[in-house]
Design an enzyme around this catalytic site. Structure first.
Site, PDB file in Angstrom:
ATOM      1  N   GLU A  86       9.862   0.993  10.656  1.00  0.00           N
ATOM      2  CA  GLU A  86      10.740   1.905  10.366  1.00  0.00           C
ATOM      3  C   GLU A  86       9.960   3.408  10.591  1.00  0.00           C
ATOM      4  O   GLU A  86       9.320   3.910   9.441  1.00  0.00           O
ATOM      5  CB  GLU A  86      11.388   1.863   8.944  1.00  0.00           C
ATOM      6  CG  GLU A  86      11.791   0.546   8.512  1.00  0.00           C
ATOM      7  CD  GLU A  86      13.183   0.374   9.111  1.00  0.00           C
ATOM      8  OE1 GLU A  86      13.935   1.399   9.650  1.00  0.00           O
ATOM      9  OE2 GLU A  86      13.670  -0.847   9.343  1.00  0.00           O
ATOM     10  N   CYS A 118      13.467  10.612   6.951  1.00  0.00           N
ATOM     11  CA  CYS A 118      13.433   9.974   8.264  1.00  0.00           C
ATOM     12  C   CYS A 118      14.665  10.317   8.906  1.00  0.00           C
ATOM     13  O   CYS A 118      14.734  10.509  10.046  1.00  0.00           O
ATOM     14  CB  CYS A 118      12.975   8.754   8.186  1.00  0.00           C
ATOM     15  SG  CYS A 118      13.950   7.881   7.215  1.00  0.00           S
ATOM     16  N   LYS A 127       0.887  -1.066   0.087  1.00  0.00           N
ATOM     17  CA  LYS A 127      -0.111  -0.096   0.238  1.00  0.00           C
ATOM     18  C   LYS A 127       0.888   1.071  -0.022  1.00  0.00           C
ATOM     19  O   LYS A 127       1.520   1.637   1.094  1.00  0.00           O
ATOM     20  CB  LYS A 127      -0.937   0.128   1.162  1.00  0.00           C
ATOM     21  CG  LYS A 127      -2.043   1.043   1.128  1.00  0.00           C
ATOM     22  CD  LYS A 127      -2.679   1.761   2.221  1.00  0.00           C
ATOM     23  CE  LYS A 127      -1.793   2.747   2.724  1.00  0.00           C
ATOM     24  NZ  LYS A 127      -1.614   4.112   2.001  1.00  0.00           N
ATOM     25  N   GLU A 172       9.722  15.634  15.577  1.00  0.00           N
ATOM     26  CA  GLU A 172      10.014  15.610  13.995  1.00  0.00           C
ATOM     27  C   GLU A 172       9.392  16.562  13.334  1.00  0.00           C
ATOM     28  O   GLU A 172       8.009  16.480  13.097  1.00  0.00           O
ATOM     29  CB  GLU A 172      10.030  14.349  13.531  1.00  0.00           C
ATOM     30  CG  GLU A 172      10.417  13.959  12.183  1.00  0.00           C
ATOM     31  CD  GLU A 172      10.000  12.641  11.790  1.00  0.00           C
ATOM     32  OE1 GLU A 172       8.869  12.054  11.883  1.00  0.00           O
ATOM     33  OE2 GLU A 172      10.838  11.956  11.088  1.00  0.00           O
TER      34      GLU A 172
HETATM   35  P1  NDP Z   1       2.276   8.194   7.753  1.00  0.00           P
HETATM   36  O1  NDP Z   1       2.717   7.631   8.973  1.00  0.00           O
HETATM   37  O2  NDP Z   1       0.978   9.279   8.019  1.00  0.00           O
HETATM   38  O3  NDP Z   1       1.982   7.241   6.563  1.00  0.00           O
HETATM   39  C1  NDP Z   1       2.859   6.344   6.195  1.00  0.00           C
HETATM   40  C2  NDP Z   1       1.949   5.216   5.540  1.00  0.00           C
HETATM   41  O4  NDP Z   1       1.112   4.700   6.619  1.00  0.00           O
HETATM   42  C3  NDP Z   1       1.175   5.829   4.423  1.00  0.00           C
HETATM   43  O5  NDP Z   1       1.006   4.877   3.268  1.00  0.00           O
HETATM   44  C4  NDP Z   1      -0.205   6.029   5.121  1.00  0.00           C
HETATM   45  O6  NDP Z   1      -1.347   5.914   4.124  1.00  0.00           O
HETATM   46  C5  NDP Z   1      -0.064   4.808   6.082  1.00  0.00           C
HETATM   47  N1  NDP Z   1      -1.201   4.880   7.169  1.00  0.00           N
HETATM   48  C6  NDP Z   1      -1.494   6.033   7.978  1.00  0.00           C
HETATM   49  N2  NDP Z   1      -2.517   5.768   8.968  1.00  0.00           N
HETATM   50  C7  NDP Z   1      -2.618   4.555   8.923  1.00  0.00           C
HETATM   51  C8  NDP Z   1      -3.068   3.320   9.645  1.00  0.00           C
HETATM   52  N3  NDP Z   1      -4.119   3.932  10.766  1.00  0.00           N
HETATM   53  N4  NDP Z   1      -3.145   2.125   9.570  1.00  0.00           N
HETATM   54  C9  NDP Z   1      -2.528   1.628   8.396  1.00  0.00           C
HETATM   55  N5  NDP Z   1      -1.591   2.410   7.519  1.00  0.00           N
HETATM   56  C10 NDP Z   1      -1.770   3.692   7.794  1.00  0.00           C
HETATM   57  O7  NDP Z   1       3.589   9.170   7.447  1.00  0.00           O
HETATM   58  P2  NDP Z   1       3.918   9.913   6.270  1.00  0.00           P
HETATM   59  O8  NDP Z   1       3.172   9.361   5.102  1.00  0.00           O
HETATM   60  O9  NDP Z   1       3.402  11.314   6.607  1.00  0.00           O
HETATM   61  O10 NDP Z   1       5.311   9.990   6.268  1.00  0.00           O
HETATM   62  C11 NDP Z   1       6.221  10.853   6.853  1.00  0.00           C
HETATM   63  C12 NDP Z   1       6.673   9.914   8.005  1.00  0.00           C
HETATM   64  O11 NDP Z   1       7.313   8.796   7.814  1.00  0.00           O
HETATM   65  C13 NDP Z   1       7.669  10.631   8.932  1.00  0.00           C
HETATM   66  O12 NDP Z   1       7.123  10.841  10.330  1.00  0.00           O
HETATM   67  C14 NDP Z   1       8.930  10.093   8.712  1.00  0.00           C
HETATM   68  O13 NDP Z   1       9.915  10.249   9.728  1.00  0.00           O
HETATM   69  C15 NDP Z   1       8.342   8.699   8.635  1.00  0.00           C
HETATM   70  N6  NDP Z   1       9.449   7.975   7.858  1.00  0.00           N
HETATM   71  C16 NDP Z   1      10.365   6.826   8.255  1.00  0.00           C
HETATM   72  C17 NDP Z   1      11.473   6.243   7.422  1.00  0.00           C
HETATM   73  C18 NDP Z   1      12.165   5.498   8.125  1.00  0.00           C
HETATM   74  O14 NDP Z   1      12.878   4.719   7.457  1.00  0.00           O
HETATM   75  N7  NDP Z   1      12.462   5.332   9.327  1.00  0.00           N
HETATM   76  C19 NDP Z   1      11.232   6.613   5.993  1.00  0.00           C
HETATM   77  C20 NDP Z   1      10.450   7.615   5.581  1.00  0.00           C
HETATM   78  C21 NDP Z   1       9.476   8.019   6.212  1.00  0.00           C
HETATM   79  P3  NDP Z   1      -1.965   7.302   3.533  1.00  0.00           P
HETATM   80  O15 NDP Z   1      -0.885   8.416   3.899  1.00  0.00           O
HETATM   81  O16 NDP Z   1      -2.037   6.919   2.127  1.00  0.00           O
HETATM   82  O17 NDP Z   1      -3.085   7.724   4.316  1.00  0.00           O
END
Ligand code: NDP
Length: 510
Positions: free
Chosen positions: A270, A304, A195, A404
């Site tokens: 992650e 991240c 997804k 963050e």
């Molecule tokens: P989110 O946590 O909002 O979303 C990440 C993914 O999770 C998206 O596909 C999102 O769907 C999905 N998602 C959101 N809510 C749910 C839920 N309740 N159940 C299942 N899936 C869910 O992060 P962002 O997309 O805003 O990305 C930014 C964040 O990701 C930052 O905080 C960053 O630190 C972290 N990140 C960490 C990395 C790492 O390697 N540690 C790498 C890259 C980013 P949708 O957005 O489609 O609604």
């Protein structure tokens, strides 16, 4: 600071190889292209100019369930998990070659959909192909162990696929995050329900079209394009999914971990970071300035592992900040298709407002705004552009120091001795990454070993290798991706004991 004008990208041309159903970019489920069951679609917006890029199928929970059905059938009854490692490797090498062949297309899709400058999406596309290649190679390497146990047993282990893997990824590296998850999972014989972020699904869909061309068995890869709260949650909560791998925010990671308790599925998380970049006065000055900029402003800070806290020795502070701000003001911000662009937009208006909220908080909490701090207008007014921003004179209790921001905002902290540098470096709930800059090798090692973080660098920032493990300490996550660690995370370990003296045990009397 703003870049010059350039020719406008032609979205239809860039997306010409994407499948369509009734004019909508569909999902890939069970080897078929399909729209959402309830017919809902979403317009994808280019964050550089606010224009609609394409309409995509918007999955709900029912569509996620369909994808899980297809994956379940592919794993339980299909040929994939029973194929030889050599056959899986051969196919994954072909995927790598296809990603290379279509590199320019992948670059342009992610630049159009996510706003990243072409120089960044080129890196992503090159690395994505190499990641497939790395795991294709690893599939055929030895993975088990033998154990010298008492006779008459011969004991050894084999690694087997976990099963149906739900993989939920964010928008900041749309292609690369998909590949970091798919390549090791498929190499190990799993099947996947991917997804992507609802904002940036197009490169994952293009990748699925390559899988179709290469005739992967139906259901081995399923791509569900929909929101996290519905489609994502259905995957995380399903009792028919054996593992969920997630990259995204720490708050979302927590709710995924809770949903995963339904069947105690395996999890890899992650998550976010607030990573320290420690600069000592004896560091190579130009190198340290350069990587401090790269650490925070690459991908507009939407990384991240961004070096979002600069922790600089007091004796160097004024000179370092002066040069850093001078260079930050010169960063060319603009549309990712402009070859001059060095930093692109924030992904969405919602996220831009979130970043602006942190900038306002920094000012009201009393930090000193050294540069940036504003949204860019003029020819960039229709996009979500924020100027490279630096806050100095911060204190540890400020929100901009602890939370963050995930945007182009650097906070500066100052230290007097090594112990204080280490204390500041570790002073958040996160532990993803960190760096130290010094010419003193022994000091560099002392500081790095005290840093509570999973990914660290000495005299550099950000290099990431498919061969080496990636993941965080503390609330930055659970488990590791990439390298052999990433492969192991998609396997179960089975112990096999062979009795070499086949005779009754005699434990119970006859
Ligand atoms: P989110 O946590 O909002 O979303 C990440 C993914 O999770 C998206 O596909 C999102 O769907 C999905 N998602 C959101 N809510 C749910 C839920 N309740 N159940 C299942 N899936 C869910 O992060 P962002 O997309 O805003 O990305 C930014 C964040 O990701 C930052 O905080 C960053 O630190 C972290 N990140 C960490 C990395 C790492 O390697 N540690 C790498 C890259 C980013 P949708 O957005 O489609 O609604």
């Amino acid at each position: 600071m703003q870049s010059a004008t350039h020719s406008r990208p032609n979205a239809d041309e860039i997306l010409a190889n994407l499948p369509r159903r009734s004019g909508v970019v569909p999902m890939f489920i069970g080897g078929e292209w399909t729209l959402a069951a309830d017919g809902v679609t979403r317009d994808l917006i280019n964050p550089s100019n606010g224009r609609v890029v394409a309409a995509v199928a918007e999955a709900g929970a029912a569509d996620a369930e369909r994808a899980i059905d297809a994956a379940r059938a592919a794993f339980d009854d299909g040929p994939w998990s029973g194929t030889s490692a050599a056959d899986r490797a051969a196919l994954l090498f072909k995927v790598a070659d296809a990603v290379d062949r279509h590199r320019d297309e992948f670059m342009r899709i992610d630049t159009l959909n996510g706003g990243k400058p072409l120089r960044e999406t080129e890196y992503d596309a090159v690395d994505a192909a190499n990641c497939f290649r790395y795991y294709a190679g690893l599939a055929t390497k030895p993975h088990g162990q033998t154990f010298d146990v008492p006779a008459p047993s011969q004991t050894f282990t084999v690694r087997e696929p976990i099963g149906v893997c739900g993989q939920i990824i964010p928008w900041n590296y749309p292609l690369l995050m998909a590949v970091w998850k798919l390549a090791p999972a498929l190499a190990a014989g799993n099947v996947c329900v991917l997804k992507p972020s609802e904002l940036t699904p197009l490169s994952a869909i293009r990748l699925a079209a390559i899988f179709e061309e290469l005739e992967f068995p139906p259901g081995v890869l399923n791509v569900v394009t929909g929101p996290g709260a519905t489609a994502g949650n259905a995957i995380a909560a399903s009792t028919r999914v054996d593992k969920v791998a997630f990259t995204g925010g720490t708050k979302t990671g927590r709710s995924i971990m809770q949903a995963a308790t339904s069947n105690l599925k395996k999890i890899s998380l992650e998550l976010g970071g607030k990573s320290p970049n420690v600069v000592f006065a004896d560091a190579d000055f130009d190198t340290a300035v350069d990587y401090a900029l790269f650490g925070i402003f690459a991908n507009a800070g939407q990384v991240c592992s961004a070096g979002s806290r600069l922790i600089v020795e007091r004796a160097l502070h004024d000179r370092f900040l002066g040069r850093l701000a001078e260079r930050a003001r010169k960063i060319r911000v603009g549309d990712g298709f402009d070859p001059q662009t060095e930093m692109g937009p924030i992904i969405s208006p919602v996220h831009r407002e979130r970043v602006e909220g942190y900038i306002a908080a920094g000012k009201s909490e009393g930090a000193e705004l050294v540069c940036g701090g504003e949204r860019l207008g003029g020819e960039l007014a229709d996009g979500n552009f924020i100027a490279p921003t630096i806050f100095d004179r911060t204190s540890r209790d400020m929100r901009i120091v602890q939370e963050e921001i995930f945007g182009p905002v650097l906070v500066v902290q100052t230290f007097d001795d090594e112990a204080e540098a280490i204390r500041l470096a570790n002073d958040t709930i996160y532990g993803l990454a960190g760096a130290v800059f010094t010419e003193d090798v022994a000091k560099a090692h002392r500081v790095i070993r005290k840093m509570r973080a999973g990914i660290t660098w000495i005299n550099t920032y950000h290099p990431t290798y498919n061969e080496a493990p990636w993941g965080g300490y503390k609330q930055s996550g659970i488990g590791r991706e990439l390298g052999t660690y990433g492969y192991d995370a998609y396997t179960e370990v089975k112990q096999i004991n062979v009795n070499l003296d086949v005779a009754p045990s005699g434990w119970f009397s006859d």
